[in-house]
Design a protein around this motif. Structure first.
Motif, PDB file in Angstrom:
ATOM      1  N   ASN A 447      -5.202 121.788 -31.168  1.00 25.17           N
ATOM      2  CA  ASN A 447      -4.042 122.094 -30.346  1.00 25.17           C
ATOM      3  C   ASN A 447      -2.800 122.107 -31.230  1.00 25.17           C
ATOM      4  OD1 ASN A 447      -5.212 121.966 -27.473  1.00 25.17           O
ATOM      5  ND2 ASN A 447      -5.917 120.039 -28.373  1.00 25.17           N
ATOM      6  N   GLU A 448      -1.829 122.917 -30.872  1.00 25.22           N
ATOM      7  CA  GLU A 448      -0.588 123.039 -31.626  1.00 25.22           C
ATOM      8  C   GLU A 448       0.560 122.528 -30.762  1.00 25.22           C
ATOM      9  OE1 GLU A 448       1.131 126.346 -34.666  1.00 25.22           O
ATOM     10  OE2 GLU A 448       0.800 127.023 -32.610  1.00 25.22           O
ATOM     11  N   ILE A 449       1.253 121.498 -31.246  1.00 26.87           N
ATOM     12  CA  ILE A 449       2.359 120.876 -30.517  1.00 26.87           C
ATOM     13  C   ILE A 449       3.604 121.037 -31.373  1.00 26.87           C
ATOM     14  CG2 ILE A 449       3.201 118.750 -29.463  1.00 26.87           C
ATOM     15  CD1 ILE A 449       0.290 117.824 -29.272  1.00 26.87           C
ATOM     16  N   ILE A 450       4.503 121.962 -30.993  1.00 23.05           N
ATOM     17  CA  ILE A 450       5.619 122.321 -31.863  1.00 23.05           C
ATOM     18  C   ILE A 450       6.893 122.539 -31.058  1.00 23.05           C
ATOM     19  CG2 ILE A 450       4.147 123.330 -33.645  1.00 23.05           C
ATOM     20  CD1 ILE A 450       4.739 126.081 -32.520  1.00 23.05           C
ATOM     21  N   PHE A 451       8.003 122.232 -31.706  1.00 19.98           N
ATOM     22  CA  PHE A 451       9.353 122.526 -31.184  1.00 19.98           C
ATOM     23  C   PHE A 451       9.621 121.871 -29.828  1.00 19.98           C
ATOM     24  CE2 PHE A 451       8.513 126.132 -34.064  1.00 19.98           C
ATOM     25  CZ  PHE A 451       9.626 126.022 -34.897  1.00 19.98           C
ATOM     26  N   ASN A 452       9.042 120.731 -29.574  1.00 20.79           N
ATOM     27  CA  ASN A 452       9.308 120.014 -28.329  1.00 20.79           C
ATOM     28  C   ASN A 452      10.339 118.916 -28.563  1.00 20.79           C
ATOM     29  OD1 ASN A 452       7.049 121.150 -26.514  1.00 20.79           O
ATOM     30  ND2 ASN A 452       5.968 120.555 -28.380  1.00 20.79           N
ATOM     31  N   ALA A 453      11.184 118.676 -27.553  1.00 18.77           N
ATOM     32  CA  ALA A 453      12.138 117.563 -27.582  1.00 18.77           C
ATOM     33  C   ALA A 453      11.538 116.421 -26.770  1.00 18.77           C
ATOM     34  CB  ALA A 453      13.476 117.991 -26.999  1.00 18.77           C
ATOM     35  N   ILE A 454      11.207 115.322 -27.438  1.00 21.88           N
ATOM     36  CA  ILE A 454      10.479 114.204 -26.825  1.00 21.88           C
ATOM     37  C   ILE A 454      11.369 112.969 -26.913  1.00 21.88           C
ATOM     38  CG2 ILE A 454       8.366 112.856 -26.889  1.00 21.88           C
ATOM     39  CD1 ILE A 454       7.093 115.239 -28.416  1.00 21.88           C
ATOM     40  N   SER A 455      11.893 112.545 -25.778  1.00 23.48           N
ATOM     41  CA  SER A 455      12.912 111.494 -25.825  1.00 23.48           C
ATOM     42  C   SER A 455      12.763 110.500 -24.681  1.00 23.48           C
ATOM     43  CB  SER A 455      14.316 112.120 -25.768  1.00 23.48           C
ATOM     44  OG  SER A 455      14.526 112.789 -24.539  1.00 23.48           O
TER      45      SER A 455
END
Length: 657
Positions: A447-455
């Protein structure tokens, strides 16, 4: 005084009503034209023990039990065809533990009792063609909490009728039908505050469950059908507890679930089809709950409502657009379905994709739902521009090549949950204020997990278990999470150099070469690392300029400046060295010189210490400046008056200072 009552005869036709609907149950029975034996009361030949009267009874007799000698503390076995009748269901009590009443003969009829059980089973049926009606079954804790079951029917006993009874405070099961019991009828009973209420176990075909009220249970399911076919579940009123199920069919086929009212609590499941096929689900009303479908096919789901809106169930459809306001949407074995502009709340799962491909779900709002979207064995779907909030996660199970992008997920238990899934792309989502942001488990790969804002996750921003491998995670931003990440598997957390890895707000490494990438890796708990972190590089050590030798009691000005590598705004912590601290004043622009002042009241040597902190919490080293404050002769009035008389001495002291 009580001496004689008419002989009781079992009913050949039982009729009763619930919510305006009348039901009639046909039952083949023996004719009861024998004698009546009395227990309790004041008749000269009345029995004091129920078991003693049963022992003396002949098949076809009636044993009538008065309430004025209640309660009866005994366990009973009935091994002959009789009527056992209590005078008043609320006052004629039998109290015991273990199996209170055991039926080992066919065609026994029991009614009119309160059966109180402090452990074990209230009524254990080892025979067929019995009628249990108008009784109260309840459990209570006599010495300490124990297990209580209401009615249990043992294996291979058929055609039993359970009707118009009340069940309460039973902490195991109200009615438990063992395997291979066919044609059981459960009608017009009321269940309240029990654990599980009705469990129909394997191969109990042709069961009828009609007109029951199932209220406030605290177990796995209110009505649970296991590996049993051709049953009817109709016109029941069910209130499943939070997180549990009203009507559950497991590996059960060709059943009818019709016209039931199921009122849940947010997060409940109304009807659950699990490995169950060819069932008819129609005209059911569900509120604060809905339908869950797992590995179940060729069911007919028609004319059901969820929260006063239509439950849309499509199986085998393609090339459709769904924009009508729906209560819930279930797509089974569908292709190229577009779902848009839905506002789904307070149901079990908002939208289900089961073995469904090439669909699009966009511009929808999900709130207070166990799962906003469930993607189960479904591939090549796009989930975009949706808002998931308030306990409404999205889940992938055994699903591949799906894309989830530009969604907002906040205030959920988990934002995105993946099991056994691969080759999915999770890109450019805003994931905030959940318990956990993204969770990969049970063999997720590639799986590709990219450019997410995780806060602002209360637990982990991303957590990956040890059996997940070859997933790629980069260019994500981790801010203000309790723990940014944990990875016990074998996964990649960067895109190589110079593309870089992820932005970590707690990365305190340096970027001495100014390429925007940390010079040292960011280590991830569990045994992994981001080799090229785009971390929050620490601000430069603050520079402090101002007087280093002054007079105590005077005000002195100082300038302070620091630069943040990313240009973030800065706060300053100033320790004046005399016990006075100014905590995190600001924010100020990066590289902006600020002016502050301070007065030292006592003579002595002091060290001014200043630390800079950027808006993401990255802290600089301490900047320092040493200052000296000699004796403050201005603080002694008598000395000042003496100096006024000798100005030459004051002039000399000023020169010395």
């Amino acid at each position: 005084m009580k001496y004689i009552i008419p002989t009781m005869v079992v009913l050949l036709l039982l009729s009763s009503s619930f919510v305006g609907v009348s039901y009639t149950i046909e039952k083949t029975t023996l004719s009861f034209d024998g004698d009546t034996l009395y227990v309790g009361g004041s008749g000269p030949n009345n029995y004091s023990s129920i078991q003693a009267a049963i022992n003396d009874a002949n098949p076809g007799d009636t044993v009538f039990v008065y309430d004025d000698s209640s309660p009866y503390y005994e366990s009973i076995e009935i091994d002959k065809t009789i009527n056992l009748i209590g005078e008043n269901r609320d006052k004629t009590e039998i109290i015991s533990g273990g199996d209170i009443i055991t039926l080992s003969a066919d065609f026994i009829n029991i009614s009119g009792f309160s059966i109180l059980n402090f452990w074990g089973t209230s009524l254990y049926i080892c025979s067929s063609y019995n009628s249990i009606s108008y009784n109260n079954f309840s459990g209570f804790d006599y010495y300490e909490p124990r297990d209580h079951t209401g009615i249990e029917i043992s294996n291979y006993n058929n055609y039993n009728l359970i009707s118009n009874n009340n069940f309460c405070n039973l902490n195991v099961t109200s009615i438990d039908i063992s395997p291979n019991c066919i044609n059981t009828t459960i009608i017009n009973n009321t269940f309240f505050d029990n654990q599980d209420d009705i469990i129909i176990r394997s191969f109990c075909h042709n069961t009828t469950i009609i007109g029951n009220k199932v209220l406030g249970n605290d177990g796995y399911s209110s009505i649970y059908i296991i590996e049993s076919n051709n049953s009817i579940i109709k016109n029941n009123y069910v209130t499943p507890p939070d997180g549990w199920t009203g009507i559950r069919l497991y590996c059960s086929h060709n059943n009818i679930v019709d016209n039931n009212t199921i009122i849940g609590i947010k997060g409940s499941c109304g009807i659950h089809l699990w490995n169950s096929n060819h069932n008819n689900i129609y005209d059911n009303y569900m509120y604060n709950c809905g339908l869950i479908v797992i590995n179940s096919f060729q069911n007919s789901v028609v004319n059901n409502t969820v929260n006063n809106k239509s439950l849309v169930y499509l199986e085998g459809y393609s090339d459709l657009i769904i924009t009508n306001d729906s209560g819930q949407i279930v797509l089974v074995n569908c292709e190229n379905i577009t779902v848009q502009m839905q506002n789904l709340s307070c149901t079990s799962w908002g939208i289900t994709l089961l073995e469904t491909t090439n669909c699009s779900i966009s511009d929808c709002i999900f709130s207070h739902i166990g799962r906003g979207i469930s993607i189960d064995h479904s591939n090549n779907n796009i989930i975009m521009n949706n808002f998931f909030k308030n306990k409404s996660l999205i889940s992938f199970d055994s699903s591949y090549n799906n894309t989830m992008k530009n969604n907002i997920l906040q205030n959920n238990y988990v934002g995105i949950l993946c099991y056994r899934s691969g080759y999915n792309t999770i890109i450019n989502n805003k994931i905030s204020n959940n318990i956990r942001g993204i969770y990969l488990d049970d063999g997720c790969t590639r799986n590709e997990i990219i450019f997410n804002a995780i806060s602002n996750q209360k637990d982990y921003g991303i957590k990956i278990t040890s059996d997940c491998y070859n997933n790629i995670i980069y260019h994500n931003e981790f801010l203000y999470n309790e723990y940014n990440a944990m990875d016990a598997g074998s996964n990649t957390w960067d895109d190589g150099y110079p593309s870089g890895g992820n932005f970590w707000d707690d990365y305190n490494g340096a970027d001495n070469d100014g390429d925007g990438i940390g010079d040292t890796p960011y280590f991830i708990p569990g045994g992994n690392k981001d080799r090229f972190p785009l971390g929050n590089f620490r601000p430069d050590t603050p520079l402090i300029n101002g007087t280093t030798n002054g007079k105590s009691g005077e005000v002195y000005n100082y300038s302070i400046v620091s630069t943040d590598p990313e240009g973030d705004d800065l706060y300053y912590l100033i320790d004046w060295g005399d016990g006075n601290v100014e905590e995190w004043i600001g924010p100020y622009n990066s590289s902006e010189t600020i002016e502050v002042n301070h007065t030292w009241d006592e003579i002595g040597d002091y060290i001014i210490r200043v630390k800079a902190q950027d808006i993401y919490g990255g802290e600089s080293d301490w900047g320092t400046l040493e200052v000296t404050m000699p004796y403050n002769y201005h603080s002694n009035w008598w000395f000042m008056r003496w100096l006024d008389r000798f100005p030459l001495i004051q002039w000399l002291l000023d020169i010395i200072r």
